[in-house]
Design an enzyme around this catalytic site. Structure first.
Site, PDB file in Angstrom:
ATOM      1  N   LYS A 122       0.775  -1.134  -0.019  1.00 38.08           N
ATOM      2  CA  LYS A 122       0.026   0.177   0.056  1.00 38.08           C
ATOM      3  C   LYS A 122       0.838   1.160  -0.096  1.00 38.08           C
ATOM      4  O   LYS A 122       0.577   2.277  -0.789  1.00 38.08           O
ATOM      5  CB  LYS A 122      -0.935   0.000   1.191  1.00 38.08           C
ATOM      6  CG  LYS A 122      -2.061  -1.190   1.154  1.00 38.08           C
ATOM      7  CD  LYS A 122      -3.224  -0.740   1.596  1.00 38.08           C
ATOM      8  CE  LYS A 122      -3.739  -1.648   2.946  1.00 38.08           C
ATOM      9  NZ  LYS A 122      -4.897  -1.483   3.425  1.00 38.08           N
ATOM     10  N   GLU A 192      -2.417  -1.616   9.588  1.00 39.59           N
ATOM     11  CA  GLU A 192      -1.568  -0.659   8.667  1.00 39.59           C
ATOM     12  C   GLU A 192      -2.570   0.441   8.384  1.00 39.59           C
ATOM     13  O   GLU A 192      -2.143   1.527   7.999  1.00 39.59           O
ATOM     14  CB  GLU A 192      -1.273  -1.466   7.312  1.00 39.59           C
ATOM     15  CG  GLU A 192      -0.110  -2.497   7.646  1.00 39.59           C
ATOM     16  CD  GLU A 192       0.229  -3.341   6.500  1.00 39.59           C
ATOM     17  OE1 GLU A 192       0.104  -2.681   5.090  1.00 39.59           O
ATOM     18  OE2 GLU A 192       0.502  -4.454   6.730  1.00 39.59           O
ATOM     19  N   HIS A 196      -2.204   4.893   9.168  1.00 39.50           N
ATOM     20  CA  HIS A 196      -2.602   6.385   8.454  1.00 39.50           C
ATOM     21  C   HIS A 196      -2.793   7.464   9.423  1.00 39.50           C
ATOM     22  O   HIS A 196      -3.157   8.563   8.819  1.00 39.50           O
ATOM     23  CB  HIS A 196      -3.118   5.920   7.184  1.00 39.50           C
ATOM     24  CG  HIS A 196      -2.343   5.059   6.107  1.00 39.50           C
ATOM     25  ND1 HIS A 196      -1.614   5.918   5.367  1.00 39.50           N
ATOM     26  CD2 HIS A 196      -2.284   3.829   5.999  1.00 39.50           C
ATOM     27  CE1 HIS A 196      -1.150   4.610   4.541  1.00 39.50           C
ATOM     28  NE2 HIS A 196      -1.439   3.391   4.913  1.00 39.50           N
TER      29      HIS A 196
HETATM   30  P1  NAD Z   1      -3.442 -10.781   8.303  1.00 46.15           P
HETATM   31  O1  NAD Z   1      -2.988 -10.108   9.600  1.00 46.15           O
HETATM   32  O2  NAD Z   1      -4.692 -11.497   8.201  1.00 46.15           O
HETATM   33  O3  NAD Z   1      -2.438 -12.023   8.155  1.00 46.15           O
HETATM   34  C1  NAD Z   1      -0.917 -12.062   7.807  1.00 46.15           C
HETATM   35  C2  NAD Z   1      -0.484 -13.449   7.813  1.00 46.15           C
HETATM   36  O4  NAD Z   1       0.950 -13.243   7.398  1.00 46.15           O
HETATM   37  C3  NAD Z   1      -0.291 -14.140   8.945  1.00 46.15           C
HETATM   38  O5  NAD Z   1      -0.877 -15.608   8.350  1.00 46.15           O
HETATM   39  C4  NAD Z   1       0.874 -14.382   9.472  1.00 46.15           C
HETATM   40  O6  NAD Z   1       0.903 -15.551  10.193  1.00 46.15           O
HETATM   41  C5  NAD Z   1       1.807 -14.202   8.283  1.00 46.15           C
HETATM   42  N1  NAD Z   1       2.940 -13.840   8.584  1.00 46.15           N
HETATM   43  C6  NAD Z   1       3.283 -12.837   9.447  1.00 46.15           C
HETATM   44  N2  NAD Z   1       4.616 -12.484   9.401  1.00 46.15           N
HETATM   45  C7  NAD Z   1       5.233 -13.487   8.761  1.00 46.15           C
HETATM   46  C8  NAD Z   1       6.495 -13.962   8.353  1.00 46.15           C
HETATM   47  N3  NAD Z   1       7.378 -13.300   9.055  1.00 46.15           N
HETATM   48  N4  NAD Z   1       6.872 -14.968   7.700  1.00 46.15           N
HETATM   49  C9  NAD Z   1       5.709 -15.765   7.292  1.00 46.15           C
HETATM   50  N5  NAD Z   1       4.263 -15.269   7.422  1.00 46.15           N
HETATM   51  C10 NAD Z   1       4.085 -14.270   8.339  1.00 46.15           C
HETATM   52  O7  NAD Z   1      -2.994  -9.904   7.006  1.00 46.15           O
HETATM   53  P2  NAD Z   1      -4.032  -9.390   5.938  1.00 46.15           P
HETATM   54  O8  NAD Z   1      -5.053  -8.589   6.761  1.00 46.15           O
HETATM   55  O9  NAD Z   1      -4.673 -10.335   5.010  1.00 46.15           O
HETATM   56  O10 NAD Z   1      -3.091  -8.373   5.053  1.00 46.15           O
HETATM   57  C11 NAD Z   1      -1.981  -8.567   4.357  1.00 46.15           C
HETATM   58  C12 NAD Z   1      -1.470  -7.447   3.656  1.00 46.15           C
HETATM   59  O11 NAD Z   1      -2.339  -6.987   2.610  1.00 46.15           O
HETATM   60  C13 NAD Z   1      -1.384  -6.313   4.519  1.00 46.15           C
HETATM   61  O12 NAD Z   1      -0.037  -5.729   4.420  1.00 46.15           O
HETATM   62  C14 NAD Z   1      -2.443  -5.245   3.874  1.00 46.15           C
HETATM   63  O13 NAD Z   1      -1.955  -3.983   3.917  1.00 46.15           O
HETATM   64  C15 NAD Z   1      -2.418  -5.691   2.492  1.00 46.15           C
HETATM   65  N6  NAD Z   1      -3.571  -5.252   1.926  1.00 46.15           N
HETATM   66  C16 NAD Z   1      -3.554  -4.659   0.804  1.00 46.15           C
HETATM   67  C17 NAD Z   1      -4.674  -4.177   0.292  1.00 46.15           C
HETATM   68  C18 NAD Z   1      -4.603  -3.346  -1.167  1.00 46.15           C
HETATM   69  O14 NAD Z   1      -5.796  -3.261  -1.938  1.00 46.15           O
HETATM   70  N7  NAD Z   1      -3.520  -3.072  -1.547  1.00 46.15           N
HETATM   71  C19 NAD Z   1      -5.936  -4.230   0.726  1.00 46.15           C
HETATM   72  C20 NAD Z   1      -6.142  -5.015   1.803  1.00 46.15           C
HETATM   73  C21 NAD Z   1      -4.863  -5.395   2.643  1.00 46.15           C
END
Ligand code: NAD
Length: 329
Positions: A122, A192, A196
């Site tokens: 993001k 995240e 902001h």
């Molecule tokens: P979440 O917190 O639900 O899940 C994160 C996952 O990553 C978990 O399974 C955790 O165990 C794993 N993880 C964390 N650290 C790790 C490591 N060092 N090694 C291996 N695995 C690890 O996350 P989420 O809510 O699904 O979001 C994921 C990402 O997607 C975020 O960065 C979020 O900002 C991004 N996102 C982007 C958009 C977009 O439109 N661009 C929209 C939503 C979310």
């Protein structure tokens, strides 16, 4: 590879990672073979079954507990990369700290693995870190597509298309509405987003305990109102030659207690045509489409496009504003 399914790995198995696995269940061109989370990974070259994997993740806390195919590991990403045969990874990882995705990318570069990486990053500053890895990615034979979620991602790509009607772009305004039933399904996304808000930053949001996030959301009735966010849509549209980054604004409303979107997600592109007319194109997402559908669907469209680029030996870093996603059957 043309007749064979594309072998997909998903790094991060939280809200988006699990939705990604569900989406792949419906696809005939791609097969989920690998997932990794904080405590382990699961790998099966014949394909992983989300109906088995997701309950294990919820009950035990890691895909590493999956019978037969799961492995517990403190170094799950590096271990998985070295032990698996994967064509492309969707990086559904938290970018906490803000340097995490660039660190993971360096791990891929030094591992000698070749293939396609796609993220849903993001922040502008996170994409800037990846830009510095452009040459290393090219030399390593990795095709990396960044900013391939919803915003940045789907909406940035829509802005890139909409811009074509104009001789000059005046403004790109992205407004998103997200509704999720509970914040714990998307912890990283919500942390995240909190980062902001004016009185927060990435480090502060990262250090908040789940209880502190919960208490904060209690104060706001579960609603986050975000304005003038540091979102990479700006640098992506600038790099694509569409406008200066200062002309791009991103904001939105997130309801963490209701799956219904609080407002419709849209991008408005305003410009002047060659005849001198000022006009605005608006692209609005259907209210029924979830954040997960818009992020993960887009990520796989770009992963598919990345596979085609990789087959043509086009390596290095690309953004969602300069490549067309290719629909996955
Ligand atoms: P979440 O917190 O639900 O899940 C994160 C996952 O990553 C978990 O399974 C955790 O165990 C794993 N993880 C964390 N650290 C790790 C490591 N060092 N090694 C291996 N695995 C690890 O996350 P989420 O809510 O699904 O979001 C994921 C990402 O997607 C975020 O960065 C979020 O900002 C991004 N996102 C982007 C958009 C977009 O439109 N661009 C929209 C939503 C979310």
């Amino acid at each position: 590879m043309t007749n064979k399914k594309i072998k997909i790995g998903v790094l991060g198995f939280g809200g988006l990672g699990q939705a990604a696995a569900r989406i792949l269940q419906l696809k005939s061109e791609m097969s989920l073979v690998a997932v990794a989370d904080h405590q382990g990974y699961a790998y099966n070259p014949e394909g992983l079954d989300p109906d088995a994997l997701i309950p294990v993740y919820h009950q035990e806390g890691s895909s590493g507990y999956l019978p037969k195919f799961g492995v517990l590991s403190d170094n799950s990403i590096a271990d998985l990369i070295s032990k698996s045969d994967v064509d492309g990874y969707f990086l559904a990882l938290p970018n906490l700290p803000n340097t995490f995705m660039a660190d993971v990318t360096r791990q891929f570069i030094s591992s000698g693995w070749q293939g396609v990486l796609v993220d849903a990053l993001k922040r502008t500053s996170a994409v800037e870190q990846l830009l510095q890895l452009q040459d290393s990615l090219s030399k390593a034979g990795i095709t990396y597509l960044t900013g391939c979620g919803a915003t940045p991602g789907l909406l940035t790509a829509a802005a890139s298309i909409a811009a074509q009607s104009f001789a000059e772009i005046h403004q790109v305004k992205i407004t998103f509405g997200v509704g999720i039933a509970n914040w714990e399904a998307y912890r990283a996304t919500i942390r995240e987003d909190i980062a902001h808000l004016p009185e927060f930053d990435v480090d502060k949001a990262k250090s908040m305990t789940d209880e502190e996030v919960e208490a904060f959301l209690d104060k706001t009735n579960g609603i986050l109102t975000l304005e003038n966010m540091e979102h990479a849509d700006d640098i992506m549209l600038e790099l694509a030659g569409i406008c200066h980054r200062s002309q791009v604004t991103v904001g939105g409303i997130v309801d963490t207690r209701n799956p219904k979107k609080p407002i419709s997600t849209n991008v408005k592109v305003t410009g002047r045509t060659f005849e001198g007319k000022i006009s605005t194109h608006t692209f609005t997402l259907g209210d029924e489409t979830s954040m997960a559908a818009n992020v993960c669907g887009t990520a796989f469209g770009y992963l598919n496009a990345g596979i085609k680029l990789h087959q043509r030996h086009l390596h290095g870093l690309f953004t969602a504003a300069e490549i067309m996603p290719l629909f996955v059957k």
